[in-house]
Scaffold this motif. Structure first.
Motif, PDB file in Angstrom:
ATOM      1  N   GLY A  30      -7.513  -2.684  -1.597  1.00 41.19           N
ATOM      2  CA  GLY A  30      -6.374  -3.552  -1.896  1.00 41.19           C
ATOM      3  C   GLY A  30      -5.968  -3.478  -3.355  1.00 41.19           C
ATOM      4  N   VAL A  31      -6.959  -3.380  -4.245  1.00 45.86           N
ATOM      5  CA  VAL A  31      -6.667  -3.301  -5.673  1.00 45.86           C
ATOM      6  C   VAL A  31      -5.964  -1.989  -6.004  1.00 45.86           C
ATOM      7  CG1 VAL A  31      -7.641  -3.288  -7.990  1.00 45.86           C
ATOM      8  CG2 VAL A  31      -8.592  -4.826  -6.266  1.00 45.86           C
ATOM      9  N   LYS A  36      -1.089   1.401  -7.302  1.00 45.45           N
ATOM     10  CA  LYS A  36      -0.127   2.437  -6.890  1.00 45.45           C
ATOM     11  C   LYS A  36       1.291   1.872  -6.888  1.00 45.45           C
ATOM     12  CE  LYS A  36       0.649   5.857  -3.224  1.00 45.45           C
ATOM     13  NZ  LYS A  36       0.564   7.014  -4.130  1.00 45.45           N
ATOM     14  N   GLU A  37       1.444   0.671  -6.348  1.00 48.21           N
ATOM     15  CA  GLU A  37       2.775   0.059  -6.299  1.00 48.21           C
ATOM     16  C   GLU A  37       3.306  -0.229  -7.699  1.00 48.21           C
ATOM     17  OE1 GLU A  37       2.922  -3.350  -3.798  1.00 48.21           O
ATOM     18  OE2 GLU A  37       2.576  -2.210  -1.949  1.00 48.21           O
ATOM     19  N   ALA A  38       2.387  -0.505  -8.642  1.00 46.79           N
ATOM     20  CA  ALA A  38       2.795  -0.806 -10.013  1.00 46.79           C
ATOM     21  C   ALA A  38       3.028   0.464 -10.831  1.00 46.79           C
ATOM     22  CB  ALA A  38       1.731  -1.677 -10.691  1.00 46.79           C
ATOM     23  N   ALA A 291      -5.124  -8.435  -7.545  1.00 46.41           N
ATOM     24  CA  ALA A 291      -4.692  -7.417  -8.506  1.00 46.41           C
ATOM     25  C   ALA A 291      -3.238  -7.604  -8.913  1.00 46.41           C
ATOM     26  CB  ALA A 291      -4.906  -6.021  -7.918  1.00 46.41           C
ATOM     27  N   ARG A 292      -2.378  -7.924  -7.962  1.00 46.22           N
ATOM     28  CA  ARG A 292      -0.964  -8.151  -8.296  1.00 46.22           C
ATOM     29  C   ARG A 292      -0.814  -9.307  -9.283  1.00 46.22           C
ATOM     30  NH1 ARG A 292       3.702  -6.802  -5.061  1.00 46.22           N
ATOM     31  NH2 ARG A 292       4.344  -8.949  -5.436  1.00 46.22           N
ATOM     32  N   ALA A 296       0.483  -8.756 -13.125  1.00 47.74           N
ATOM     33  CA  ALA A 296       1.663  -9.472 -13.612  1.00 47.74           C
ATOM     34  C   ALA A 296       1.362 -10.141 -14.951  1.00 47.74           C
ATOM     35  CB  ALA A 296       2.099 -10.519 -12.582  1.00 47.74           C
ATOM     36  N   GLN A 297       0.172 -10.705 -15.068  1.00 43.90           N
ATOM     37  CA  GLN A 297      -0.219 -11.329 -16.335  1.00 43.90           C
ATOM     38  C   GLN A 297      -0.357 -10.286 -17.440  1.00 43.90           C
ATOM     39  OE1 GLN A 297      -3.737 -13.765 -16.071  1.00 43.90           O
ATOM     40  NE2 GLN A 297      -3.995 -13.881 -18.280  1.00 43.90           N
ATOM     41  N   ILE A 298      -0.944  -9.143 -17.120  1.00 45.55           N
ATOM     42  CA  ILE A 298      -1.098  -8.068 -18.104  1.00 45.55           C
ATOM     43  C   ILE A 298       0.267  -7.592 -18.598  1.00 45.55           C
ATOM     44  CG2 ILE A 298      -1.784  -5.640 -18.378  1.00 45.55           C
ATOM     45  CD1 ILE A 298      -4.164  -6.269 -16.517  1.00 45.55           C
ATOM     46  N   PHE A 299       1.206  -7.389 -17.670  1.00 44.24           N
ATOM     47  CA  PHE A 299       2.540  -6.910 -18.041  1.00 44.24           C
ATOM     48  C   PHE A 299       3.270  -7.938 -18.905  1.00 44.24           C
ATOM     49  CE2 PHE A 299       2.534  -4.291 -13.867  1.00 44.24           C
ATOM     50  CZ  PHE A 299       1.803  -3.291 -14.500  1.00 44.24           C
TER      51      PHE A 299
END
Length: 310
Positions: A30-31, A36-38, A291-292, A296-299
């Motif tokens: 899942g992570v 991959k999506e990011a 992970a999403r 999001a927090q990292i970005f």
């Protein structure tokens, strides 16, 4: 017409590090799906035990197939109880693992492709330990010359002590899961030049569930060893980052590395040898959602730093 000499921004060298954890390995799927999506790509993918198998399928470019497998396989597709003949060999000391792992070997031979791994833009590697010499080694795809060697290494890194039989590599040694010594080959990734390390642990920060039988006690003891090994590598890398900030002599020759650790926010009620589609689907969703949220927090933080610097 004037040529466009605009250089593309340099992408940091990234390493994906996947430690072991048996049936909890679905969480890593899942992570990596969220990665991959990011649009996060990795130059290196190193793993131990189930993390090594996940890293292999990821490096092969088979994220979708990786998810399909976890959503279809059961424990019986990985191991089976020993036959009467194997029990006899076990009693006589001629067999060094309680379970028959031939189903796992069949699965690996069916799903993995040596040439795809060798041509991948992501270099994959596996951590394994020799019971004879006590050597722990990271073996990369560059060291593998045949499909049989590839299978030997993957079976070795997956050989949970006592449960799964050890494996010869090049006809020598008794190689097992390297997680008992080094559950994450993060230090090797750093030495190979990684600027960023994304590690996916399979335990939450805190666990508050008591084992209720002898088997769970044994599994929890193994969990403690695996988890401590992984966290020790993270702490060592963070210590070097602090030494670099302090311009310490001990940090000479090293560069700062971003360490991003992804792990379950809540307990994962799956033991090492439990694998079934329903549990795996829940773990994949849990890893994806965790992970999403973290990405999001990292970005957001990176955007704030960039805005301040401008």
């Amino acid at each position: 017409m004037a040529s466009d000499n605009t250089e593309k921004p340099h992408r940091p060298m990234r390493a994906l590090v996947l430690p072991g954890g048996g049936g909890r390995g679905a969480y890593q799927v899942g992570v990596t799906k969220a990665f991959k999506e990011a649009g996060i790509e990795f130059d290196l993918a190193f793993g131990t035990s189930i993390g090594g198998i996940n890293a292999s399928l990821y490096a092969q470019g088979n994220q979708t197939r990786l998810e399909e497998l976890w959503c279809s396989i059961r424990s019986k597709d990985v191991f089976s109880l020993p036959s009467a003949h194997q029990i006899g060999r076990l009693v006589l000391g001629h067999k060094l693992g309680l379970l028959d792992t031939s189903p796992l070997e069949e699965l690996l031979r069916r799903e993995l492709n040596l040439q795809k791994l060798k041509s991948s833009t992501t270099k994959v590697g596996w951590c394994t330990t020799d019971l004879c010499s006590l050597e722990t080694r990271l073996i990369t795809i560059d060291d593998i010359m045949s499909t049989n060697e590839l299978i030997d290494v993957l079976m070795a890194t997956s050989a949970l002590p006592m449960a799964f039989p050890p494996r010869h590599i090049h006809g020598q040694g008794l190689w097992i899961d390297g997680g008992l010594v080094r559950n994450t080959p993060m230090e090797t990734a750093i030495h190979l030049g990684a600027d960023e390390v994304y590690m996916v642990l399979l335990h939450p920060e805190r666990i508050n569930v008591c084992p209720v039988n002898m088997f769970e006690v044994l599994v929890r003891c193994l969990d403690i060893v695996l988890d401590a090994s992984a966290r020790k590598e993270v702490q060592a890398a963070e210590l070097y980052n602090r030494l670099i900030d302090a311009n310490s002599v001990e940090s000479r020759g090293r560069k700062k590395v971003k360490i991003r650790v992804f792990q379950p926010k809540h307990g994962v009620n799956v033991t090492l040898l439990e694998i079934d589609p329903e549990r795996s689907r829940r773990l994949i969703r849990q890893g994806y959602d965790d992970a999403r949220e973290q990405l999001a927090q990292i970005f957001r933080e990176e955007a704030e730093v960039k805005a301040l610097s401008n």
